[in-house]
Design a protein around this motif. Structure first.
Motif, PDB file in Angstrom:
ATOM      1  N   SER A 173       0.830  -1.220   0.000  1.00 36.23           N
ATOM      2  CA  SER A 173       0.000   0.000   0.000  1.00 36.23           C
ATOM      3  C   SER A 173       0.860   1.264   0.000  1.00 36.23           C
ATOM      4  O   SER A 173       0.449   2.294  -0.532  1.00 36.23           O
ATOM      5  N   TRP A 174       2.053   1.206   0.601  1.00 39.91           N
ATOM      6  CA  TRP A 174       2.901   2.409   0.662  1.00 39.91           C
ATOM      7  C   TRP A 174       3.569   2.704  -0.681  1.00 39.91           C
ATOM      8  O   TRP A 174       4.039   3.820  -0.916  1.00 39.91           O
ATOM      9  N   LEU A 175       3.656   1.682  -1.542  1.00 40.17           N
ATOM     10  CA  LEU A 175       4.316   1.857  -2.839  1.00 40.17           C
ATOM     11  C   LEU A 175       3.365   2.455  -3.866  1.00 40.17           C
ATOM     12  O   LEU A 175       2.159   2.154  -3.862  1.00 40.17           O
ATOM     13  N   VAL A 176       3.932   3.250  -4.760  1.00 40.99           N
ATOM     14  CA  VAL A 176       3.153   3.674  -5.922  1.00 40.99           C
ATOM     15  C   VAL A 176       2.977   2.453  -6.832  1.00 40.99           C
ATOM     16  O   VAL A 176       3.770   1.511  -6.768  1.00 40.99           O
ATOM     17  N   PRO A 177       1.960   2.449  -7.712  1.00 43.73           N
ATOM     18  CA  PRO A 177       1.862   1.364  -8.692  1.00 43.73           C
ATOM     19  C   PRO A 177       3.164   1.280  -9.489  1.00 43.73           C
ATOM     20  O   PRO A 177       3.695   2.306  -9.928  1.00 43.73           O
ATOM     21  N   GLY A 178       3.705   0.083  -9.623  1.00 41.34           N
ATOM     22  CA  GLY A 178       4.999  -0.072 -10.292  1.00 41.34           C
ATOM     23  C   GLY A 178       6.183   0.091  -9.340  1.00 41.34           C
ATOM     24  O   GLY A 178       7.329  -0.122  -9.736  1.00 41.34           O
ATOM     25  N   GLY A 179       5.910   0.467  -8.089  1.00 42.16           N
ATOM     26  CA  GLY A 179       6.976   0.640  -7.100  1.00 42.16           C
ATOM     27  C   GLY A 179       7.639  -0.685  -6.764  1.00 42.16           C
ATOM     28  O   GLY A 179       7.081  -1.760  -6.976  1.00 42.16           O
ATOM     29  N   LEU A 180       8.866  -0.596  -6.210  1.00 44.06           N
ATOM     30  CA  LEU A 180       9.702  -1.794  -6.035  1.00 44.06           C
ATOM     31  C   LEU A 180       9.952  -2.107  -4.568  1.00 44.06           C
ATOM     32  O   LEU A 180      10.127  -1.195  -3.743  1.00 44.06           O
ATOM     33  N   LEU A 181       9.995  -3.383  -4.273  1.00 45.60           N
ATOM     34  CA  LEU A 181      10.402  -3.862  -2.945  1.00 45.60           C
ATOM     35  C   LEU A 181      11.693  -4.644  -3.094  1.00 45.60           C
ATOM     36  O   LEU A 181      11.776  -5.580  -3.899  1.00 45.60           O
ATOM     37  N   LEU A 182      12.709  -4.274  -2.306  1.00 46.01           N
ATOM     38  CA  LEU A 182      13.934  -5.069  -2.195  1.00 46.01           C
ATOM     39  C   LEU A 182      14.032  -5.531  -0.756  1.00 46.01           C
ATOM     40  O   LEU A 182      13.993  -4.707   0.171  1.00 46.01           O
ATOM     41  N   ALA A 183      14.172  -6.847  -0.556  1.00 39.33           N
ATOM     42  CA  ALA A 183      14.240  -7.337   0.823  1.00 39.33           C
ATOM     43  C   ALA A 183      15.061  -8.613   0.904  1.00 39.33           C
ATOM     44  O   ALA A 183      15.059  -9.433  -0.019  1.00 39.33           O
ATOM     45  N   ALA A 184      15.756  -8.748   2.030  1.00 39.17           N
ATOM     46  CA  ALA A 184      16.452  -9.998   2.361  1.00 39.17           C
ATOM     47  C   ALA A 184      15.639 -10.688   3.447  1.00 39.17           C
ATOM     48  O   ALA A 184      15.542 -10.179   4.571  1.00 39.17           O
ATOM     49  N   PHE A 185      15.040 -11.822   3.103  1.00 41.09           N
ATOM     50  CA  PHE A 185      14.262 -12.604   4.061  1.00 41.09           C
ATOM     51  C   PHE A 185      15.135 -13.733   4.613  1.00 41.09           C
ATOM     52  O   PHE A 185      16.059 -14.204   3.927  1.00 41.09           O
ATOM     53  N   GLY A 186      14.801 -14.203   5.805  1.00 38.30           N
ATOM     54  CA  GLY A 186      15.410 -15.432   6.291  1.00 38.30           C
ATOM     55  C   GLY A 186      14.964 -16.606   5.442  1.00 38.30           C
ATOM     56  O   GLY A 186      14.040 -16.479   4.627  1.00 38.30           O
ATOM     57  N   THR A 187      15.615 -17.747   5.621  1.00 38.69           N
ATOM     58  CA  THR A 187      15.266 -18.921   4.800  1.00 38.69           C
ATOM     59  C   THR A 187      14.835 -20.129   5.634  1.00 38.69           C
ATOM     60  O   THR A 187      14.279 -21.077   5.089  1.00 38.69           O
ATOM     61  N   SER A 188      15.099 -20.110   6.920  1.00 38.42           N
ATOM     62  CA  SER A 188      14.827 -21.317   7.708  1.00 38.42           C
ATOM     63  C   SER A 188      13.353 -21.378   8.125  1.00 38.42           C
ATOM     64  O   SER A 188      12.661 -20.358   8.170  1.00 38.42           O
ATOM     65  N   ASP A 189      12.918 -22.593   8.413  1.00 41.64           N
ATOM     66  CA  ASP A 189      11.543 -22.822   8.844  1.00 41.64           C
ATOM     67  C   ASP A 189      11.496 -22.598  10.361  1.00 41.64           C
ATOM     68  O   ASP A 189      11.507 -23.545  11.140  1.00 41.64           O
ATOM     69  N   THR A 190      11.465 -21.334  10.741  1.00 43.45           N
ATOM     70  CA  THR A 190      11.622 -20.975  12.162  1.00 43.45           C
ATOM     71  C   THR A 190      10.441 -20.145  12.621  1.00 43.45           C
ATOM     72  O   THR A 190      10.341 -18.949  12.318  1.00 43.45           O
ATOM     73  N   GLU A 191       9.551 -20.782  13.360  1.00 45.87           N
ATOM     74  CA  GLU A 191       8.376 -20.070  13.897  1.00 45.87           C
ATOM     75  C   GLU A 191       8.831 -18.967  14.848  1.00 45.87           C
ATOM     76  O   GLU A 191       8.370 -17.825  14.777  1.00 45.87           O
ATOM     77  N   SER A 192       9.767 -19.335  15.711  1.00 48.06           N
ATOM     78  CA  SER A 192      10.158 -18.390  16.754  1.00 48.06           C
ATOM     79  C   SER A 192      11.460 -18.864  17.371  1.00 48.06           C
ATOM     80  O   SER A 192      11.556 -20.023  17.788  1.00 48.06           O
ATOM     81  N   TRP A 193      12.452 -18.010  17.372  1.00 47.30           N
ATOM     82  CA  TRP A 193      13.712 -18.333  18.059  1.00 47.30           C
ATOM     83  C   TRP A 193      14.079 -17.154  18.931  1.00 47.30           C
ATOM     84  O   TRP A 193      14.244 -16.040  18.445  1.00 47.30           O
ATOM     85  N   THR A 194      14.135 -17.395  20.215  1.00 48.62           N
ATOM     86  CA  THR A 194      14.594 -16.358  21.143  1.00 48.62           C
ATOM     87  C   THR A 194      15.773 -16.938  21.899  1.00 48.62           C
ATOM     88  O   THR A 194      15.686 -18.040  22.452  1.00 48.62           O
ATOM     89  N   GLY A 195      16.875 -16.208  21.901  1.00 51.65           N
ATOM     90  CA  GLY A 195      18.049 -16.734  22.594  1.00 51.65           C
ATOM     91  C   GLY A 195      19.172 -15.726  22.595  1.00 51.65           C
ATOM     92  O   GLY A 195      18.997 -14.565  22.201  1.00 51.65           O
ATOM     93  N   GLU A 196      20.316 -16.183  23.032  1.00 52.32           N
ATOM     94  CA  GLU A 196      21.489 -15.306  23.143  1.00 52.32           C
ATOM     95  C   GLU A 196      22.100 -15.089  21.773  1.00 52.32           C
ATOM     96  O   GLU A 196      22.341 -16.036  21.028  1.00 52.32           O
ATOM     97  N   TRP A 197      22.344 -13.837  21.419  1.00 53.67           N
ATOM     98  CA  TRP A 197      22.957 -13.493  20.136  1.00 53.67           C
ATOM     99  C   TRP A 197      23.775 -12.224  20.326  1.00 53.67           C
ATOM    100  O   TRP A 197      23.245 -11.199  20.766  1.00 53.67           O
ATOM    101  N   LEU A 198      25.041 -12.317  20.039  1.00 47.59           N
ATOM    102  CA  LEU A 198      25.965 -11.177  20.185  1.00 47.59           C
ATOM    103  C   LEU A 198      25.894 -10.573  21.591  1.00 47.59           C
ATOM    104  O   LEU A 198      25.976  -9.348  21.761  1.00 47.59           O
ATOM    105  N   GLY A 199      25.686 -11.440  22.587  1.00 46.72           N
ATOM    106  CA  GLY A 199      25.733 -10.969  23.973  1.00 46.72           C
ATOM    107  C   GLY A 199      24.444 -10.351  24.475  1.00 46.72           C
ATOM    108  O   GLY A 199      24.411  -9.780  25.574  1.00 46.72           O
TER     109      GLY A 199
END
Ligand code: SAM
Length: 207
Positions: A133-159
């Motif tokens: 909805s925020w894009l004009v018609p013809g507007g572009l989305l560039l995105a890096a999505f994760g790839t794993s089948d991960t519903e939810s991961w909460t844990g220690e990361w970078l301290g």
């Protein structure tokens, strides 16, 4: 009210803003520059870009702002304050982009570099509809999505404590199509993080 899982992300990046940059600078073969080029080569000078999860604004917001009118969004106060200092030419909004309300058809492009793998699965379809909805018609989305089948991961990361979530690529593709996007380019692209090799699902799509 921000989703508690997103609050984990917010608190996490508030705690590791500087450490994240040090860690990220050790990544080998990060394809962000190539994918960013795939987007920017299709945009006219001065195009309006919304960047979701802009972090400290480097390198992507900074580079995009050299040619385009950029609005960066990030939920972390620490991240967005660094972005404001690093990129004087862009506008910034401190907000949860899954709950962001913007006028429709305001942007020529939306970009998300490594931020959508923090979006809880049940919020992703709604976010994709908002982006559309925020894009004009013809507007572009560039995105890096994760790839794993991960519903939810909460844990220690970078301290700190961090939350991640992602769908397998086929599901992400289906969700993009359901939101109305046409996929222009869509690849699993590897890179080497300090802990090992990882794939991201890069997508360039058109409204
Ligand atoms: C992995 S960092 C990436 C930062 C930057 N794009 C980069 O590539 O270096 C993810 C960023 O997304 C932000 N983020 C994650 N979920 C968010 C949400 N729901 N709303 C706003 N920002 C979010 C985090 O605060 C963090 O700054």
């Amino acid at each position: 009210m921000t989703d508690p899982r997103t609050q984990v992300v917010e608190r996490g990046y508030d705690a590791i803003s500087d450490r994240f940059l040090e860690w990220r600078d050790q990544i080998v073969d990060d394809p962000r520059r190539e994918w960013s080029g795939a987007l920017t080569s299709r945009l006219a000078d001065g195009a309006r870009i919304l960047e979701l999860g802009c972090g400290a604004g480097v390198p992507d917001t900074f580079l995009l702002a050299e040619r385009f009118r950029v609005t960066g969004v990030d939920i972390s106060e620490e991240q967005i304050s660094r972005a404001r200092a690093n990129v004087l030419e862009a506008d910034f909004i401190r907000a949860d982009f899954t709950a962001l309300e913007l006028e429709p058809a305001q942007f020529d492009a939306v970009a998300a570099f490594y931020s959508l793998n923090h979006v809880p699965r049940d919020l992703l379809a709604g976010l994709l509809e908002s982006i559309y909805s925020w894009l004009v018609p013809g507007g572009l989305l560039l995105a890096a999505f994760g790839t794993s089948d991960t519903e939810s991961w909460t844990g220690e990361w970078l301290g700190t404590t961090m939350f991640f979530s992602s769908f397998p690529p086929d599901t992400t593709r289906r969700m993009l199509s359901s939101a109305g996007f046409e996929l222009l380019r869509d690849e699993l692209t590897p890179m080497r993080e300090p802990e090992g090799d990882v794939d991201f699902h890069w997508v360039l799509a058109r409204r």
